[in-house]
Design an enzyme around this catalytic site. Structure first.
Site, PDB file in Angstrom:
ATOM      1  N   CYS A   1      22.931  82.616  44.624  1.00  0.00           N
ATOM      2  CA  CYS A   1      23.399  83.852  45.198  1.00  0.00           C
ATOM      3  C   CYS A   1      22.372  84.962  45.026  1.00  0.00           C
ATOM      4  O   CYS A   1      21.782  85.095  43.962  1.00  0.00           O
ATOM      5  CB  CYS A   1      24.679  84.133  44.429  1.00  0.00           C
ATOM      6  SG  CYS A   1      25.213  85.756  44.544  1.00  0.00           S
TER       7      CYS A   1
ATOM      8  N   ARG B   1      31.275  85.202  56.027  1.00  0.00           N
ATOM      9  CA  ARG B   1      31.538  85.910  54.784  1.00  0.00           C
ATOM     10  C   ARG B   1      30.435  86.926  54.495  1.00  0.00           C
ATOM     11  O   ARG B   1      30.657  87.964  53.930  1.00  0.00           O
ATOM     12  CB  ARG B   1      31.609  84.869  53.664  1.00  0.00           C
ATOM     13  CG  ARG B   1      31.684  85.426  52.273  1.00  0.00           C
ATOM     14  CD  ARG B   1      32.021  84.313  51.292  1.00  0.00           C
ATOM     15  NE  ARG B   1      31.874  84.796  49.936  1.00  0.00           N
ATOM     16  CZ  ARG B   1      32.193  84.101  48.860  1.00  0.00           C
ATOM     17  NH1 ARG B   1      32.682  82.892  48.981  1.00  0.00           N
ATOM     18  NH2 ARG B   1      32.036  84.603  47.659  1.00  0.00           N
TER      19      ARG B   1
HETATM   20  P1  XMP Z   1      27.701  78.465  41.144  1.00  0.00           P
HETATM   21  O1  XMP Z   1      26.990  79.336  40.135  1.00  0.00           O
HETATM   22  O2  XMP Z   1      28.769  77.649  40.520  1.00  0.00           O
HETATM   23  O3  XMP Z   1      28.416  79.499  42.133  1.00  0.00           O
HETATM   24  O4  XMP Z   1      26.742  77.641  41.929  1.00  0.00           O
HETATM   25  C1  XMP Z   1      29.229  79.110  43.205  1.00  0.00           C
HETATM   26  C2  XMP Z   1      29.841  80.338  43.863  1.00  0.00           C
HETATM   27  O5  XMP Z   1      28.837  81.182  44.438  1.00  0.00           O
HETATM   28  C3  XMP Z   1      29.405  81.945  45.502  1.00  0.00           C
HETATM   29  N1  XMP Z   1      28.545  81.823  46.679  1.00  0.00           N
HETATM   30  C4  XMP Z   1      27.671  82.749  47.071  1.00  0.00           C
HETATM   31  N2  XMP Z   1      27.422  83.985  46.591  1.00  0.00           N
HETATM   32  N3  XMP Z   1      25.778  84.274  48.255  1.00  0.00           N
HETATM   33  C5  XMP Z   1      26.507  84.760  47.220  1.00  0.00           C
HETATM   34  O6  XMP Z   1      26.296  85.906  46.830  1.00  0.00           O
HETATM   35  C6  XMP Z   1      25.970  83.047  48.792  1.00  0.00           C
HETATM   36  O7  XMP Z   1      25.288  82.636  49.727  1.00  0.00           O
HETATM   37  C7  XMP Z   1      26.976  82.249  48.180  1.00  0.00           C
HETATM   38  N4  XMP Z   1      27.471  81.022  48.459  1.00  0.00           N
HETATM   39  C8  XMP Z   1      28.426  80.789  47.514  1.00  0.00           C
HETATM   40  C9  XMP Z   1      30.781  81.393  45.767  1.00  0.00           C
HETATM   41  O8  XMP Z   1      31.726  82.289  45.204  1.00  0.00           O
HETATM   42  C10 XMP Z   1      30.745  80.061  45.037  1.00  0.00           C
HETATM   43  O9  XMP Z   1      32.030  79.622  44.664  1.00  0.00           O
END
Ligand code: XMP
Length: 492
Positions: free
Chosen positions: A308, A404
């Site tokens: 992220c 999103r």
């Molecule tokens: P982890 O750390 O477990 O996080 O890999 C998964 C969560 O990250 C969020 N998510 C995103 N957040 N940009 C963001 O800011 C993105 O492109 C993105 N894609 C996923 C989401 O809440 C997920 O469950």
């Protein structure tokens, strides 16, 4: 009406590496710790784990595996509404005790024995109910019945070879009752019939044993596996389609759910569906207050995710431990479960999130490298990886999903991504990853002397860790020679 410089008298916000759980008096053996929890008001799980709604993490294969182990998979929404409904149906129909009529291989009494033999081989079954044209069950035929006929009576009719005293059961049969019938009558399959003796399904020995093997599986009231589904805040059609397909929990999938238009629409979705509605993501007590009157769950995470870039791109975010605690302050007053989403690298992070007030945790990168996640294994420099990308990355947005994060862009170079595309080490089965994750969390429960998730939330205390303390907490001054199943220095 303050001064600008007053704005900089700011509260501190903490995340996983800033804190540790204070070891406390305990009689809790990790093996005895009970990790059952609620992810939403009406959905209870035996393990407090969810998989992220991302197109490199959760499709039906991983959702099925998650539910069988006792957690919940949340299907991503980078697909059409029809595909969402199909994916939900795949999870709900997986490993059902009663195989539905349309999936039961049947024979008719006039078929020849050799014909049925071939059909069973083709369909990969070793027995079939024999039914009339109106589906009345006349008998059952198995490989054992067929064998004596293969030499001499291949062209005899099925009605000659079948067993016509069939043991049947009604639709409300339990796994235990079915197993008793199978033992008593030495049979391997029990046709399920309605009051007119018409076939409506089939229970097999394999199905019963599989049910026993996964006694902690997440199941709904009728015994089907649980499924979570991500829906965009304005996707009324996806929400109602997923609900009709049997989804147990809808997750309003938004990077900033403290947007009042999002909340209005989420409230409308809640009024239209039977499923529980979890609203997210949020990261402050003010946002929690805004949704507390209707949300069945609150999901926390503004920018902690491994892929992220929200915080660097937008300059906004909330370190995750503080975010969880603020939301939990509000949610706990309303009896609403809290899910900590993103940033969890180790089992220790997961139990810290619960100590900070979460009821369950959601992980993306942790599961993206498993066999059940979408995508294939790639090899780079002799090491195996799987693809993992943010839903706000250019790649994910291009393939249709990430509204999103999408601001009105139709050209690729107009995207303002908030995520990256990456690779994560290949990890083997989901079951073994979950075993490590849950095992580590239970170990944490032993250290803080809490036997249940609510006890962790109530009793666990934190200490603040300095940079030196953090270094001390990881392996140091050694060269790791054998990788541990639950620690990889690459995660640092
Ligand atoms: P982890 O750390 O477990 O996080 O890999 C998964 C969560 O990250 C969020 N998510 C995103 N957040 N940009 C963001 O800011 C993105 O492109 C993105 N894609 C996923 C989401 O809440 C997920 O469950």
């Amino acid at each position: 009406s303050g001064t600008f410089s007053e704005k900089l008298r700011v509260p501190e916000a903490l995340t996983f590496d800033d804190v540790l759980l204070r070891p406390m008096e305990s009689r809790v053996e990790p093996d005895d710790a009970d990790v059952a929890t609620h992810v939403s008001k009406n959905v209870k799980l035996e393990i407090p784990i969810l998989s992220a709604a991302m197109d490199t993490v959760t499709e039906s294969d991983l959702a099925i595996a998650m539910a069988r182990e006792g957690g919940l998979g949340v299907l991503h929404r980078n697909m059409t509404v029809e595909e969402t409904a199909d994916e939900v149906a795949r999870v709900k129909q997986a490993h059902e005790l009663v195989i539905r009529r349309e999936n039961v291989v049947t024979a008719n009494p006039e078929q020849t024995v050799s014909d049925v033999d071939k059909m069973m081989g083709r369909e990969g079954v070793s027995g079939a109910p024999v039914v009339d044209t109106d589906d009345t069950v006349l008998g059952i035929i198995s490989a054992t019945d067929i064998r004596p006929y293969l030499e001499v009576g291949e062209s005899d009719a099925v009605s000659e070879a079948m067993t016509d005293e069939v043991i049947t059961a009604s639709e409300d049969v339990t796994a235990r009752e079915a197993l008793e019938l199978m033992y008593d009558y030495k049979i391997e399959r029990v046709p399920i019939v309605d009051e007119q003796s018409r076939l409506v399904g089939l229970v097999t020995m394999q199905g019963v044993l599989e049910r026993r093997e996964h006694e902690y599986a997440a199941r709904d009231e009728s015994g089907r596996l649980r499924a979570g589904v991500a829906v965009g805040p304005f996707e009324i059609d996806r929400a109602t389609a997923a609900d009709e397909a049997g989804a147990d929990v809808l997750f309003i999938d938004c990077a900033h759910a403290h947007n009042l238009n999002v909340i209005d629409s989420a409230r409308e979705i809640k009024s239209l569906v039977d499923a529980d509605v979890v609203v997210g993501n949020i990261g402050t007590r003010e946002a929690a207050q805004e949704i507390a009157d209707f949300a069945d769950g609150m999901k926390v995470g503004i920018g902690p995710g491994s892929i992220c870039t929200t915080r660097v791109v937008s300059g906004a975010g909330m370190p995750q431990i503080t975010a969880v605690s603020e939301v939990a302050d509000v949610a706990s007053k309303h009896g609403i479960p809290v899910i900590a989403d993103g940033g969890i690298r180790y089992s220790g992070d997961a139990i810290k999130a619960i100590a900070a007030g979460a009821d369950a945790v959601m992980l993306g990168s942790y599961f993206a490298g498993t066999d059940e996640a979408p995508g294939r294994v790639i090899t780079m420099n002799g090491k195996r990886y799987k693809q993992y990308r943010g839903m706000g990355s250019v790649g994910a947005m291009k393939s249709g999903g990430g509204d999103r994060y999408l601001k009105d862009a139709d050209e690729e170079d107009e995207f303002v991504p908030e995520g990256v595309e990456a690779a994560t080490p290949y990890k083997g089965t989901l079951a073994s990853e979950l075993h490590q994750l849950v095992g580590g969390m239970k170990s944490g429960m032993g250290y803080v002397g809490a036997e249940t998730v609510p006890e962790v939330k109530a009793a666990a205390r934190f200490v603040r860790v300095s940079a030196a303390g953090q270094t001390e907490g990881h392996p140091h001054d050694v060269m790791i020679t054998d990788e541990a199943p639950n620690y990889s220095p690459q995660n640092e």
